[in-house]
Design a protein around this motif. Structure first.
Motif, PDB file in Angstrom:
ATOM      1  N   ALA A 129       5.745  -7.763  17.742  1.00  0.00           N
ATOM      2  CA  ALA A 129       6.231  -9.051  18.235  1.00  0.00           C
ATOM      3  C   ALA A 129       5.798  -9.312  19.671  1.00  0.00           C
ATOM      4  CB  ALA A 129       7.761  -9.101  18.131  1.00  0.00           C
ATOM      5  N   SER A 130       5.471  -8.264  20.407  1.00  0.00           N
ATOM      6  CA  SER A 130       5.090  -8.433  21.812  1.00  0.00           C
ATOM      7  C   SER A 130       3.679  -8.995  21.975  1.00  0.00           C
ATOM      8  CB  SER A 130       5.184  -7.080  22.531  1.00  0.00           C
ATOM      9  OG  SER A 130       4.316  -6.146  21.908  1.00  0.00           O
ATOM     10  N   HIS A 131       2.896  -8.996  20.891  1.00  0.00           N
ATOM     11  CA  HIS A 131       1.521  -9.466  21.022  1.00  0.00           C
ATOM     12  C   HIS A 131       1.462 -10.992  21.094  1.00  0.00           C
ATOM     13  CE1 HIS A 131      -0.710  -5.665  19.350  1.00  0.00           C
ATOM     14  NE2 HIS A 131       0.127  -5.394  20.324  1.00  0.00           N
ATOM     15  N   ALA A 132       0.669 -11.494  22.015  1.00  0.00           N
ATOM     16  CA  ALA A 132       0.447 -12.930  22.123  1.00  0.00           C
ATOM     17  C   ALA A 132      -0.999 -13.176  22.543  1.00  0.00           C
ATOM     18  CB  ALA A 132       1.406 -13.538  23.142  1.00  0.00           C
ATOM     19  N   PRO A 133      -1.783 -13.873  21.729  1.00  0.00           N
ATOM     20  CA  PRO A 133      -1.400 -14.448  20.449  1.00  0.00           C
ATOM     21  C   PRO A 133      -1.124 -13.374  19.402  1.00  0.00           C
ATOM     22  CG  PRO A 133      -3.769 -14.615  20.766  1.00  0.00           C
ATOM     23  CD  PRO A 133      -3.205 -14.099  22.051  1.00  0.00           C
ATOM     24  N   ARG A 134      -0.421 -13.800  18.358  1.00  0.00           N
ATOM     25  CA  ARG A 134      -0.001 -12.865  17.309  1.00  0.00           C
ATOM     26  C   ARG A 134      -0.365 -13.458  15.948  1.00  0.00           C
ATOM     27  NH1 ARG A 134       4.889 -12.379  14.462  1.00  0.00           N
ATOM     28  NH2 ARG A 134       5.329 -10.223  13.818  1.00  0.00           N
TER      29      ARG A 134
ATOM     30  N   HIS B 134      -7.241 -15.139  16.204  1.00  0.00           N
ATOM     31  CA  HIS B 134      -6.247 -14.072  16.121  1.00  0.00           C
ATOM     32  C   HIS B 134      -5.007 -14.528  15.334  1.00  0.00           C
ATOM     33  CE1 HIS B 134      -4.822 -10.107  17.302  1.00  0.00           C
ATOM     34  NE2 HIS B 134      -3.621 -10.666  17.284  1.00  0.00           N
ATOM     35  N   GLU B 135      -4.636 -15.778  15.516  1.00  0.00           N
ATOM     36  CA  GLU B 135      -3.441 -16.272  14.803  1.00  0.00           C
ATOM     37  C   GLU B 135      -3.720 -16.513  13.329  1.00  0.00           C
ATOM     38  OE1 GLU B 135      -2.229 -19.738  17.000  1.00  0.00           O
ATOM     39  OE2 GLU B 135      -1.093 -18.543  18.464  1.00  0.00           O
ATOM     40  N   ASN B 136      -5.000 -16.632  12.964  1.00  0.00           N
ATOM     41  CA  ASN B 136      -5.358 -16.967  11.573  1.00  0.00           C
ATOM     42  C   ASN B 136      -6.302 -15.925  10.985  1.00  0.00           C
ATOM     43  OD1 ASN B 136      -4.236 -19.895  11.138  1.00  0.00           O
ATOM     44  ND2 ASN B 136      -5.134 -19.855  13.204  1.00  0.00           N
ATOM     45  N   PRO B 137      -5.833 -14.691  10.835  1.00  0.00           N
ATOM     46  CA  PRO B 137      -6.726 -13.637  10.323  1.00  0.00           C
ATOM     47  C   PRO B 137      -7.073 -13.870   8.852  1.00  0.00           C
ATOM     48  CG  PRO B 137      -4.467 -12.830  10.446  1.00  0.00           C
ATOM     49  CD  PRO B 137      -4.460 -14.207  11.066  1.00  0.00           C
ATOM     50  N   GLU B 138      -8.322 -13.572   8.493  1.00  0.00           N
ATOM     51  CA  GLU B 138      -8.779 -13.751   7.110  1.00  0.00           C
ATOM     52  C   GLU B 138      -9.612 -12.537   6.700  1.00  0.00           C
ATOM     53  OE1 GLU B 138      -9.716 -18.427   6.798  1.00  0.00           O
ATOM     54  OE2 GLU B 138     -10.644 -17.414   8.500  1.00  0.00           O
ATOM     55  N   LEU B 139      -9.510 -12.184   5.427  1.00  0.00           N
ATOM     56  CA  LEU B 139     -10.250 -11.028   4.928  1.00  0.00           C
ATOM     57  C   LEU B 139     -11.712 -11.393   4.663  1.00  0.00           C
ATOM     58  CD1 LEU B 139      -7.605  -9.558   2.446  1.00  0.00           C
ATOM     59  CD2 LEU B 139      -8.213  -8.691   4.716  1.00  0.00           C
ATOM     60  N   GLY B 140     -12.531 -10.350   4.481  1.00  0.00           N
ATOM     61  CA  GLY B 140     -13.966 -10.516   4.279  1.00  0.00           C
ATOM     62  C   GLY B 140     -14.312 -11.512   3.189  1.00  0.00           C
ATOM     63  N   LYS B 141     -15.253 -12.383   3.486  1.00  0.00           N
ATOM     64  CA  LYS B 141     -15.772 -13.425   2.597  1.00  0.00           C
ATOM     65  C   LYS B 141     -14.751 -14.531   2.334  1.00  0.00           C
ATOM     66  CE  LYS B 141     -19.833 -11.483   1.041  1.00  0.00           C
ATOM     67  NZ  LYS B 141     -20.719 -11.206  -0.074  1.00  0.00           N
ATOM     68  N   LYS B 142     -13.592 -14.431   3.000  1.00  0.00           N
ATOM     69  CA  LYS B 142     -12.605 -15.512   2.883  1.00  0.00           C
ATOM     70  C   LYS B 142     -12.341 -16.117   4.256  1.00  0.00           C
ATOM     71  CE  LYS B 142     -10.490 -13.564  -1.190  1.00  0.00           C
ATOM     72  NZ  LYS B 142      -9.506 -12.595  -1.683  1.00  0.00           N
ATOM     73  N   GLU B 143     -13.313 -16.005   5.144  1.00  0.00           N
ATOM     74  CA  GLU B 143     -13.123 -16.484   6.515  1.00  0.00           C
ATOM     75  C   GLU B 143     -13.364 -17.984   6.583  1.00  0.00           C
ATOM     76  OE1 GLU B 143     -15.485 -14.326   5.581  1.00  0.00           O
ATOM     77  OE2 GLU B 143     -15.360 -12.430   6.672  1.00  0.00           O
ATOM     78  N   PHE B 144     -12.618 -18.741   5.754  1.00  0.00           N
ATOM     79  CA  PHE B 144     -12.867 -20.190   5.660  1.00  0.00           C
ATOM     80  C   PHE B 144     -12.453 -20.918   6.940  1.00  0.00           C
ATOM     81  CE2 PHE B 144     -11.832 -18.660   1.302  1.00  0.00           C
ATOM     82  CZ  PHE B 144     -13.117 -18.730   0.793  1.00  0.00           C
ATOM     83  N   LYS B 145     -11.278 -20.556   7.465  1.00  0.00           N
ATOM     84  CA  LYS B 145     -10.817 -21.228   8.690  1.00  0.00           C
ATOM     85  C   LYS B 145     -11.718 -20.857   9.863  1.00  0.00           C
ATOM     86  CE  LYS B 145      -5.903 -21.518   7.520  1.00  0.00           C
ATOM     87  NZ  LYS B 145      -4.554 -20.992   7.830  1.00  0.00           N
ATOM     88  N   ALA B 146     -12.065 -19.592   9.939  1.00  0.00           N
ATOM     89  CA  ALA B 146     -12.947 -19.155  11.029  1.00  0.00           C
ATOM     90  C   ALA B 146     -14.293 -19.872  10.930  1.00  0.00           C
ATOM     91  CB  ALA B 146     -13.152 -17.640  10.970  1.00  0.00           C
ATOM     92  N   HIS B 147     -14.822 -19.980   9.710  1.00  0.00           N
ATOM     93  CA  HIS B 147     -16.096 -20.683   9.494  1.00  0.00           C
ATOM     94  C   HIS B 147     -16.022 -22.102  10.031  1.00  0.00           C
ATOM     95  CE1 HIS B 147     -18.530 -23.480   7.072  1.00  0.00           C
ATOM     96  NE2 HIS B 147     -19.467 -22.554   7.138  1.00  0.00           N
ATOM     97  N   ASP B 148     -14.972 -22.835   9.639  1.00  0.00           N
ATOM     98  CA  ASP B 148     -14.870 -24.244  10.040  1.00  0.00           C
ATOM     99  C   ASP B 148     -14.682 -24.361  11.549  1.00  0.00           C
ATOM    100  OD1 ASP B 148     -15.133 -24.746   7.387  1.00  0.00           O
ATOM    101  OD2 ASP B 148     -13.068 -25.415   7.055  1.00  0.00           O
ATOM    102  N   TYR B 149     -13.851 -23.459  12.105  1.00  0.00           N
ATOM    103  CA  TYR B 149     -13.583 -23.521  13.543  1.00  0.00           C
ATOM    104  C   TYR B 149     -14.873 -23.284  14.331  1.00  0.00           C
ATOM    105  CZ  TYR B 149     -11.456 -22.679  18.095  1.00  0.00           C
ATOM    106  OH  TYR B 149     -11.126 -22.758  19.424  1.00  0.00           O
ATOM    107  N   LEU B 150     -15.588 -22.227  13.969  1.00  0.00           N
ATOM    108  CA  LEU B 150     -16.794 -21.858  14.722  1.00  0.00           C
ATOM    109  C   LEU B 150     -17.893 -22.909  14.555  1.00  0.00           C
ATOM    110  CD1 LEU B 150     -16.713 -18.059  13.865  1.00  0.00           C
ATOM    111  CD2 LEU B 150     -16.377 -19.043  16.144  1.00  0.00           C
TER     112      LEU B 150
END
Ligand SMILES: [Zn+2]
Ligand SMILES: [Zn+2]
Length: 428
Positions: A113-118, A43-59
């Protein structure tokens, strides 16, 4: 405070769990922590389609940390993470799918701003819940690899990029990745704002519309705005076409049995001055339906052919030239009837009174439909609403979900894995 309360989530899970899962081992607690960590990161590191590099590495790292060793890559969708769990027992091969991509917010908008994580990136947000789906799927992987002696066959965990943009599910399908893995059925869930926490909704047959996209370029004759009779008054022609196209389904189709929505989303005619009627105009938009608009049924023209005729007739009447194109988007999403029949009884036992098998349909579309065209599939809606949370629509900055959704999602996906591989709603 929006926080994933792991103990609370586990308690909720167990409180609603039937006897079959009462002896589930302590892996549930670690799965809850796994989901909490993944959700915060994604949630803190949103990425657009086909650019999900951080999500890829994390998962990928998280799955390796859980003990997964068999992975498949996609050439067309390289940010996909596809992991295979082999139970070592003969049985079916099923896939569980979650998406990975986030979405752009309206220009200048940021997540509240009230969202956590944001979101850490202004203008980008996970406001379709794909971070929730991916976190739940990772938690499911944690539970199932710790209990693989209790299931049969193989489970493919498919973290799919680019649901919101072209080339996610269709790439995976066209690459025949699931065919090569021998996948026999595929399941997915999507958060449903307004649906109470604890409710799961699914109906057999067509459940989400297919999408198609049109573009119409109008070429006429410009004139002084004071003398529209000397030209084609192209802006007015474009406006009339927008009205006719939008009105068409309700006035020319048997709408109760043939739901179609046509929306003009862009209308452009710019004379560049207050006293000039421009020669050209453009409009574009979307056609949503549960039918293939390019296919004629019972020797009657297809919807596309009927719209071709409408545009041609109006162009002739207005003495303008047109370039009219319609391209297909995602096909309609269809829940396999036989698979639904097999799953609905055990799911009803797991969700007593909370399994809604007659949910209302929407004209939204979803690229899970590509899988539903290729193999037996079920697509579930899962409630996210509780205590005033989880009411805002997806694709808005206000979208959120009650944290109990993680426990419920974990319960649904683990249940589907058990049903899908053993045919029963109990651990072997
Ligand atoms: Zn979406
Ligand atoms: Zn979505």
């Amino acid at each position: 405070m929006r926080k994933l309360a792991s103990c609370l989530a586990l308690a909720v899970w167990l409180a609603h769990t039937p006897a079959w899962a009462a002896d589930l081992p302590s892996s549930l607690a670690s799965a809850t922590a796994t989901m909490q960590g993944a959700y915060t990161f994604l949630h803190e590191n949103p990425e657009l389609g086909k650019k999900e590099f951080k999500a890829h590495d994390y998962l990928l790292d998280a799955l390796k940390g859980l003990g997964f060793t068999q992975f498949v890559t996609s050439a067309k969708a390289p940010t996909a993470v596809i992991a295979v769990l082999d139970s070592g027992q003969a049985g079916p091969v099923i896939a569980l799918r979650a998406e990975m991509d986030a979405r752009p917010l309206e220009v200048g908008a940021v997540e509240p701003a009230s969202h956590a994580p944001r979101s850490h990136i202004d203008g980008l947000m996970h406001n379709c819940g794909h971070d929730i789906h991916a976190s739940i799927l990772l938690g499911t992987a944690a539970v199932l690899i710790a209990n693989k002696d209790r299931i049969s066959g193989k489970i493919v965990f498919l973290f799919q990029p680019a649901e919101e943009t072209p080339g996610g599910a269709d790439d995976i399908v066209h690459e025949k990745i699931l065919d090569d893995l021998g996948v026999q059925a595929i399941f997915a869930e999507h958060v449903a704002p307004g649906l109470p926490i604890g409710t799961v909704a699914i109906a057999p047959g067509y459940t989400l519309a297919g999408s198609n996209y049109f573009h119409l370029r109008i070429k006429g004759k410009g004139s002084h705005a004071a003398a529209p009779n000397e030209g084609t008054d192209t802006p007015l022609v474009a406006a009339r076409m927008a009205i006719e196209l939008s009105d068409y389904p309700a006035r020319h189709l048997e709408i109760a049995n043939r739901p179609v929505v046509i929306s003009v989303t862009r209308l452009l005619a710019d004379g560049n001055a207050g006293n000039v009627l421009p020669a050209d105009a453009e409009l574009s938009g979307t056609i949503r339906s549960f039918e293939n608009i390019f296919k004629s049924e019972n020797a009657t023209p297809s919807l596309k052919e009927r719209l071709d005729q409408l545009v041609a007739r109006m162009a002739t009447e207005a003495a303008v030239d047109t370039e009219w194109t319609v391209r297909p988007g995602a096909p309609p999403t269809r829940n396999d009837v036989a698979l639904f029949d097999r799953a609905v009884t055990p799911l009803g036992q797991a969700w007593p009174g909370m399994l809604d098998t007659h949910p209302g349909r929407g004209m939204f579309s979803e690229d899970f439909s590509y899988y539903t065209e290729a193999l037996p599939a079920l697509y579930f809606s899962i409630g996210v609403s509780k205590d005033g949370r989880g009411l805002a629509s997806v694709h808005t900055g206000e979208f959120d979900a009650h944290p109990d959704v993680f426990a419920q999602g974990l319960r649904l996906m683990t249940s589907l894995a058990v049903i899908g591989t053993t045919g029963r709603m109990d651990w072997r």
